[in-house]
Write a protein that holds these residues in place. Structure first.
Motif, PDB file in Angstrom:
ATOM      1  N   VAL A  46       0.806  -1.247  -0.044  1.00  0.00           N
ATOM      2  CA  VAL A  46       0.023  -0.159  -0.098  1.00  0.00           C
ATOM      3  C   VAL A  46       1.056   1.349   0.076  1.00  0.00           C
ATOM      4  CG1 VAL A  46      -1.873   1.307   1.285  1.00  0.00           C
ATOM      5  CG2 VAL A  46      -1.958  -1.089   1.299  1.00  0.00           C
ATOM      6  N   VAL A  47       0.598   2.224  -0.908  1.00  0.00           N
ATOM      7  CA  VAL A  47       1.433   3.322  -0.882  1.00  0.00           C
ATOM      8  C   VAL A  47       0.616   4.549  -0.644  1.00  0.00           C
ATOM      9  CG1 VAL A  47       2.696   4.986  -2.580  1.00  0.00           C
ATOM     10  CG2 VAL A  47       3.070   2.346  -3.034  1.00  0.00           C
ATOM     11  N   ARG A  48       0.737   5.193   0.162  1.00  0.00           N
ATOM     12  CA  ARG A  48       0.124   6.311   0.588  1.00  0.00           C
ATOM     13  C   ARG A  48       0.654   7.636   0.183  1.00  0.00           C
ATOM     14  NH1 ARG A  48      -3.809   8.210   4.298  1.00  0.00           N
ATOM     15  NH2 ARG A  48      -3.278  10.077   5.521  1.00  0.00           N
ATOM     16  N   LEU A  49      -0.151   8.541  -0.213  1.00  0.00           N
ATOM     17  CA  LEU A  49       0.368   9.724  -0.528  1.00  0.00           C
ATOM     18  C   LEU A  49      -0.008  10.820   0.619  1.00  0.00           C
ATOM     19  CD1 LEU A  49       1.887  11.486  -2.717  1.00  0.00           C
ATOM     20  CD2 LEU A  49      -0.247  12.563  -3.522  1.00  0.00           C
ATOM     21  N   GLY A  50       1.021  11.011   1.345  1.00  0.00           N
ATOM     22  CA  GLY A  50       1.101  12.128   2.614  1.00  0.00           C
ATOM     23  C   GLY A  50       1.030  13.418   2.269  1.00  0.00           C
ATOM     24  N   SER A  51       1.495  14.304   3.220  1.00  0.00           N
ATOM     25  CA  SER A  51       1.576  15.397   3.029  1.00  0.00           C
ATOM     26  C   SER A  51       2.527  16.075   4.063  1.00  0.00           C
ATOM     27  CB  SER A  51       0.132  16.249   3.237  1.00  0.00           C
ATOM     28  OG  SER A  51       0.477  17.821   3.272  1.00  0.00           O
ATOM     29  N   ALA A  87       4.352   2.248   2.661  1.00  0.00           N
ATOM     30  CA  ALA A  87       5.139   3.243   2.322  1.00  0.00           C
ATOM     31  C   ALA A  87       4.181   4.314   2.387  1.00  0.00           C
ATOM     32  CB  ALA A  87       5.711   2.992   1.003  1.00  0.00           C
ATOM     33  N   VAL A  88       4.734   5.504   2.989  1.00  0.00           N
ATOM     34  CA  VAL A  88       3.921   6.610   3.237  1.00  0.00           C
ATOM     35  C   VAL A  88       5.028   7.580   2.442  1.00  0.00           C
ATOM     36  CG1 VAL A  88       3.219   8.668   4.486  1.00  0.00           C
ATOM     37  CG2 VAL A  88       2.861   6.351   5.305  1.00  0.00           C
ATOM     38  N   LEU A  89       4.429   8.276   1.265  1.00  0.00           N
ATOM     39  CA  LEU A  89       5.215   9.629   0.471  1.00  0.00           C
ATOM     40  C   LEU A  89       4.610  10.733   0.886  1.00  0.00           C
ATOM     41  CD1 LEU A  89       5.668   7.602  -3.003  1.00  0.00           C
ATOM     42  CD2 LEU A  89       6.989   7.400  -0.863  1.00  0.00           C
ATOM     43  N   ARG A  90       5.427  11.622   1.790  1.00  0.00           N
ATOM     44  CA  ARG A  90       4.983  12.915   2.062  1.00  0.00           C
ATOM     45  C   ARG A  90       5.554  13.938   0.988  1.00  0.00           C
ATOM     46  NH1 ARG A  90       6.282  11.480   7.966  1.00  0.00           N
ATOM     47  NH2 ARG A  90       4.242  10.719   8.545  1.00  0.00           N
ATOM     48  N   ALA A  91       4.641  14.174   0.113  1.00  0.00           N
ATOM     49  CA  ALA A  91       5.005  15.146  -1.092  1.00  0.00           C
ATOM     50  C   ALA A  91       4.867  16.640  -0.523  1.00  0.00           C
ATOM     51  CB  ALA A  91       3.757  14.910  -2.140  1.00  0.00           C
ATOM     52  N   PHE A  92       5.831  17.379  -1.024  1.00  0.00           N
ATOM     53  CA  PHE A  92       5.582  18.773  -0.882  1.00  0.00           C
ATOM     54  C   PHE A  92       4.930  19.460  -1.829  1.00  0.00           C
ATOM     55  CE2 PHE A  92       8.547  17.333   2.165  1.00  0.00           C
ATOM     56  CZ  PHE A  92       8.915  18.503   3.062  1.00  0.00           C
TER      57      PHE A  92
END
Length: 283
Positions: free
Chosen positions: A93-98, A144-149
């Protein structure tokens, strides 16, 4: 590969779906029109029906004007039902964080920066990231959590800064700017999508990994307007102090992207001038 993309009708979601289908994935996209992700029964049923190898969790709520809206936003941004609904075949699971999950700081933000969210949206995103990591660990699913800018590119919401600035270049309208200094790390939507795909396929990525997705370069709003003038060849009028600003505005907001480079072999490929030019050309 079978992918489920929640938030498939959103800005990043549309770009991700296009990339996955272009790469040959079988994609099920969920939008607000398909299912109410604030309804755990309906949402879980939709996940089971998709039977995915990988889930990309991109859905995000922002409404907060009423108690009911705030409750729905919490439900969508935390999605506590998601992991339990996954089939055994699901590998990640890939989560698009912030980046708004972090406290503001004067130095580039790395993954060990304190979680001190800026605003209600950031708080719900941070809660969702923590819940996903915990639930996935219990289930044995790689998360995985991807914290996008600050993501930008064609098809962004028209009220966000880049669309407003480029629309002003076309129409001659005046762009309202906040009185306080506001800088952001602007990252091209295609680069964010690439990070999502790499994270999904990186079976050696440690479970529960958090990676920041940004360029390591921050740009003030006035600088962005000046760059837009250069790439469009048109003057853009501004009104300093005419915009009230946003709760997450800060003089320093920039990513330390080294962990994503090391873990995924990922790096931003489009700088701000090129990205603005591409967005302008796309109309």
């Amino acid at each position: 590969m079978r992918a489920l993309v929640t938030g498939a009708g959103g800005f990043v979601g549309r770009h991700l779906v296009a990339r996955l289908r272009g790469d040959g994935w079988s994609v099920t996209g969920l939008t607000r029109a398909d299912v109410d992700l604030a309804d755990p029964v309906a949402a879980a049923a939709a996940v089971r029906a998709a039977d995915p190898d990988v889930v990309f969790s991109l859905a995000a709520g922002r409404a907060r004007a009423t108690p009911a809206e705030r409750a729905a936003t919490v439900a969508v941004n935390t999605s506590p039902w998601l992991v339990d609904a996954l089939p055994d075949r699901c590998r990640a699971v890939v989560r698009l964080g912030s980046s708004t999950e972090y406290a503001a700081g004067p130095a580039p933000l790395a993954e060990d920066a304190p979680l001190r969210p800026r605003g209600f949206f950031g708080a719900t995103k941070a809660a969702g990231s923590l819940l996903l990591q915990a639930a996935a660990a219990e289930r044995g699913v790689r998360a995985a959590v991807l914290r996008a800018f600050q993501v930008y590119g064609p098809g962004d919401h028209p009220t966000r800064l880049v669309p407003v600035v480029l629309a002003a270049a076309r129409t001659g309208a005046t762009v309202p700017l906040p009185a306080a200094v506001s800088r952001r790390d602007w990252v091209w939507v295609g680069d964010v999508v690439d990070a999502c795909v790499r994270a999904a396929l990186a079976d050696d990525l440690p479970p529960g990994a958090v990676l920041n997705i940004g360029t390591g370069v921050q740009t003030g709003v006035e600088e962005l307007v000046a760059t837009a003038e250069e790439v469009t060849g048109r003057p853009i009028a501004t009104a300093a102090g005419a915009h009230p600003g946003r709760v997450w505005d800060t003089a320093d907001w920039v990513c330390d992207p080294r962990a994503a480079r090391e873990a995924l072999g990922w790096a931003p490929t489009v700088d701000l001038a090129d990205g603005l030019a591409r967005t302008w050309a796309a109309g």
